[in-house]
Design a protein around this motif. Structure first.
Motif, PDB file in Angstrom:
ATOM      1  N   PRO A  92      26.727  30.685  35.769  1.00 32.35           N
ATOM      2  CA  PRO A  92      27.137  31.885  35.031  1.00 32.35           C
ATOM      3  C   PRO A  92      28.506  32.399  35.457  1.00 32.35           C
ATOM      4  O   PRO A  92      29.275  32.885  34.613  1.00 32.35           O
ATOM      5  CB  PRO A  92      26.030  32.892  35.358  1.00 32.35           C
ATOM      6  N   LEU A  93      28.834  32.303  36.744  1.00 36.25           N
ATOM      7  CA  LEU A  93      30.120  32.822  37.222  1.00 36.25           C
ATOM      8  C   LEU A  93      31.279  32.064  36.596  1.00 36.25           C
ATOM      9  O   LEU A  93      32.271  32.664  36.142  1.00 36.25           O
ATOM     10  CB  LEU A  93      30.187  32.750  38.749  1.00 36.25           C
ATOM     11  N   ARG A  94      31.165  30.742  36.534  1.00 40.34           N
ATOM     12  CA  ARG A  94      32.253  29.944  35.972  1.00 40.34           C
ATOM     13  C   ARG A  94      32.430  30.231  34.486  1.00 40.34           C
ATOM     14  O   ARG A  94      33.568  30.415  34.007  1.00 40.34           O
ATOM     15  CB  ARG A  94      31.958  28.454  36.187  1.00 40.34           C
ATOM     16  N   ALA A 151      33.820  33.782  34.020  1.00 37.84           N
ATOM     17  CA  ALA A 151      35.230  33.869  34.421  1.00 37.84           C
ATOM     18  C   ALA A 151      36.119  33.264  33.332  1.00 37.84           C
ATOM     19  O   ALA A 151      37.198  33.810  33.011  1.00 37.84           O
ATOM     20  CB  ALA A 151      35.451  33.152  35.750  1.00 37.84           C
ATOM     21  N   THR A 152      35.668  32.140  32.749  1.00 37.91           N
ATOM     22  CA  THR A 152      36.435  31.527  31.654  1.00 37.91           C
ATOM     23  C   THR A 152      36.491  32.461  30.445  1.00 37.91           C
ATOM     24  O   THR A 152      37.556  32.631  29.816  1.00 37.91           O
ATOM     25  CB  THR A 152      35.790  30.192  31.253  1.00 37.91           C
ATOM     26  N   ALA A 153      35.347  33.082  30.116  1.00 36.69           N
ATOM     27  CA  ALA A 153      35.333  34.020  28.998  1.00 36.69           C
ATOM     28  C   ALA A 153      36.218  35.224  29.268  1.00 36.69           C
ATOM     29  O   ALA A 153      36.920  35.722  28.362  1.00 36.69           O
ATOM     30  CB  ALA A 153      33.893  34.470  28.723  1.00 36.69           C
ATOM     31  N   ALA A 154      36.206  35.723  30.518  1.00 39.52           N
ATOM     32  CA  ALA A 154      37.058  36.868  30.868  1.00 39.52           C
ATOM     33  C   ALA A 154      38.533  36.518  30.702  1.00 39.52           C
ATOM     34  O   ALA A 154      39.335  37.328  30.195  1.00 39.52           O
ATOM     35  CB  ALA A 154      36.767  37.309  32.302  1.00 39.52           C
ATOM     36  N   ALA A 155      38.913  35.298  31.110  1.00 36.82           N
ATOM     37  CA  ALA A 155      40.310  34.876  30.938  1.00 36.82           C
ATOM     38  C   ALA A 155      40.669  34.787  29.459  1.00 36.82           C
ATOM     39  O   ALA A 155      41.767  35.183  29.039  1.00 36.82           O
ATOM     40  CB  ALA A 155      40.523  33.525  31.621  1.00 36.82           C
ATOM     41  N   ALA A 156      39.742  34.283  28.647  1.00 33.88           N
ATOM     42  CA  ALA A 156      40.001  34.191  27.205  1.00 33.88           C
ATOM     43  C   ALA A 156      40.150  35.586  26.590  1.00 33.88           C
ATOM     44  O   ALA A 156      41.049  35.823  25.761  1.00 33.88           O
ATOM     45  CB  ALA A 156      38.870  33.428  26.527  1.00 33.88           C
ATOM     46  N   PHE A 157      39.292  36.533  26.995  1.00 26.89           N
ATOM     47  CA  PHE A 157      39.412  37.900  26.502  1.00 26.89           C
ATOM     48  C   PHE A 157      40.742  38.516  26.918  1.00 26.89           C
ATOM     49  O   PHE A 157      41.351  39.298  26.165  1.00 26.89           O
ATOM     50  CB  PHE A 157      38.257  38.752  27.023  1.00 26.89           C
ATOM     51  N   HIS A 164      39.505  43.187  32.553  1.00 22.71           N
ATOM     52  CA  HIS A 164      38.831  41.911  32.323  1.00 22.71           C
ATOM     53  C   HIS A 164      38.314  41.258  33.602  1.00 22.71           C
ATOM     54  O   HIS A 164      37.472  40.352  33.521  1.00 22.71           O
ATOM     55  CB  HIS A 164      39.801  40.943  31.618  1.00 22.71           C
ATOM     56  N   VAL A 165      38.790  41.660  34.744  1.00 23.62           N
ATOM     57  CA  VAL A 165      38.370  41.014  35.995  1.00 23.62           C
ATOM     58  C   VAL A 165      36.868  41.152  36.249  1.00 23.62           C
ATOM     59  O   VAL A 165      36.195  40.168  36.599  1.00 23.62           O
ATOM     60  CB  VAL A 165      39.201  41.568  37.174  1.00 23.62           C
ATOM     61  N   PRO A 166      36.260  42.332  36.107  1.00 23.30           N
ATOM     62  CA  PRO A 166      34.820  42.439  36.400  1.00 23.30           C
ATOM     63  C   PRO A 166      33.931  41.610  35.473  1.00 23.30           C
ATOM     64  O   PRO A 166      32.769  41.345  35.811  1.00 23.30           O
ATOM     65  CB  PRO A 166      34.533  43.941  36.216  1.00 23.30           C
TER      66      PRO A 166
END
Length: 389
Positions: free
Chosen positions: A17-19, A22-28, A57-59
């Motif tokens: 889930p973390l990976r 984190a990828t989704a957060a970067a995309a957002f 977006h970091v959290p």
């Protein structure tokens, strides 16, 4: 990825889930940057604005591990961003994602509390920045409510799917247990009957050999040995038939009433069948056959080869009645195979017969007869009903 599986799977039980988060957060964050640079809806972010926008977006990388703390952290960053009247649309995807995660993973009470808190905070910021934009206030409230309802709906859908899957697993386990019991009954009925007959015939052969060696009855010995050989062949054939049935082979029928004469004849009992031309269902016929087989096994085991055994099968008002009487056994002798008062046996015979009768919706009684002997009576309805194990 299958869309149905995406909504069905528990977000907190997803692999890595973390990976993924984190990828989704970067995309957002990329989407928010593009929106902030291209859409004219408020003040263009300066250095502080960019820092707050990216910090929102970091959290999100930990949104599935700690949904509520992540939402609080996102709110802590987005509140001053909107308070400074930066471009308002840019952080919206990240904010709604955090809000959706809380609604999709929390109980309804917490979801309602979080919704009220977020709505109050959002409206307060909107009234502080643009106190005259009431349409905007309604639009923001609608977005928050829609995301909360959507998240709660997904949570209920996942619960429903989990309940259905759990019920299906329990049903499959129940069927496996019933099949295991059925196989155990088949093996017990088959092997117990054959081994008992072989034991009796072996005893006869041994008696012929040692009773009077000087006047050996060779014909009686040959008959006993032929009986043992025939019983072994029948047992082997029935084991093969049972295995064919378990493999769902079409050429492997279950034993039925048509097989009763051979079964009864091998035990030296008398048989009477009064069913007329009625068609007996295969399951009922198999149950009757196995009940007679076990009863004959008990009669031979406890009454000896000279026991007077009668088998009566009749059909009365759509109910097949099977009665096996043993006039030569001691009172309660057959109970050793399943009754509590027996002195010998495995303890599964009568229990297995009762289970077999119950499997077709019937009943079975077994016990001593008045005046001596033992009797087994089964009533098997032709209309087979499914009975819970």
């Amino acid at each position: 990825m299958d869309l149905a599986a995406l909504f069905t799977r528990d977000p907190q039980a997803a692999p890595s889930p973390l990976r993924h988060d984190a990828t989704a957060a970067a995309a957002f964050a990329v989407v928010a940057t593009v929106i902030a640079l291209t859409v004219d809806d408020g003040r263009r972010p300066d250095a502080l604005g960019w820092a707050l926008l990216l910090a929102v977006h970091v959290p999100l990388a930990w949104r599935r591990k700690a949904p509520l703390p992540v939402l609080i952290a996102v709110a802590a960053c987005v509140a001053p961003y909107h308070g400074l009247d930066y471009m308002h649309l840019a952080p919206l995807p990240a904010t709604m994602t955090a809000l959706y995660t809380v609604a999709a993973t929390s109980r309804p009470k917490r979801t309602v509390i979080v919704g009220l808190a977020v709505t109050s905070l959002t409206l307060s910021m909107q009234l502080f920045v643009n106190p005259h934009e009431m349409v905007e206030v309604l639009r923001i409230s609608g977005w928050v409510t829609a995301v909360l309802v959507f998240g709660a709906s997904i949570r209920l859908y996942r619960q429903l799917v989990a309940t259905v899957v759990e019920k299906a697993e329990r049903e499959a386990e129940r069927k496996v247990t019933e099949e295991r019991l059925r196989i155990a009954r088949d093996l017990h009925d088959l092997l117990a009957h054959s081994i008992t007959l072989i034991g009796v015939q072996t005893s006869v052969a041994a008696h012929v050999l040692v009773a009077d060696p000087d006047r050996l009855d060779r014909e009686a010995l040959v008959r006993a040995l032929d009986g043992i050989s025939e019983t072994c062949r029948e047992a082997r054939a029935e084991v093969r038939t049972t295995l064919d049935v378990l493999r769902a082979a079409p050429e492997g029928p279950l034993p039925d009433l048509a097989s009763l004469p051979d079964l009864v004849r091998s035990s030296g009992a008398d048989l009477t069948v009064r069913t007329g031309e009625a068609k007996v269902p295969a399951a009922v016929g198999a149950a009757a056959y196995r009940i007679v087989q076990e009863s004959l096994t008990n009669a031979v085991r406890h009454g000896g080869p000279d026991a007077e055994v009668r088998v009566d099968v009749s059909l009365v008002e759509e109910v097949l009645t099977v009665r096996v009487t043993n006039g030569g056994a001691a009172s309660g002798g057959t109970g050793g195979s399943g009754g509590s008062g027996g002195s010998a046996g495995s303890g599964y015979g009568i229990i297995g017969m009762r289970e077999r009768a119950r499997s077709v919706g019937g009943t079975l009684r077994a016990g001593p007869r008045v005046g001596g002997g033992f009797e087994v009576t089964a009533a098997l309805p032709l209309a087979v009903r499914e009975v819970a194990a």
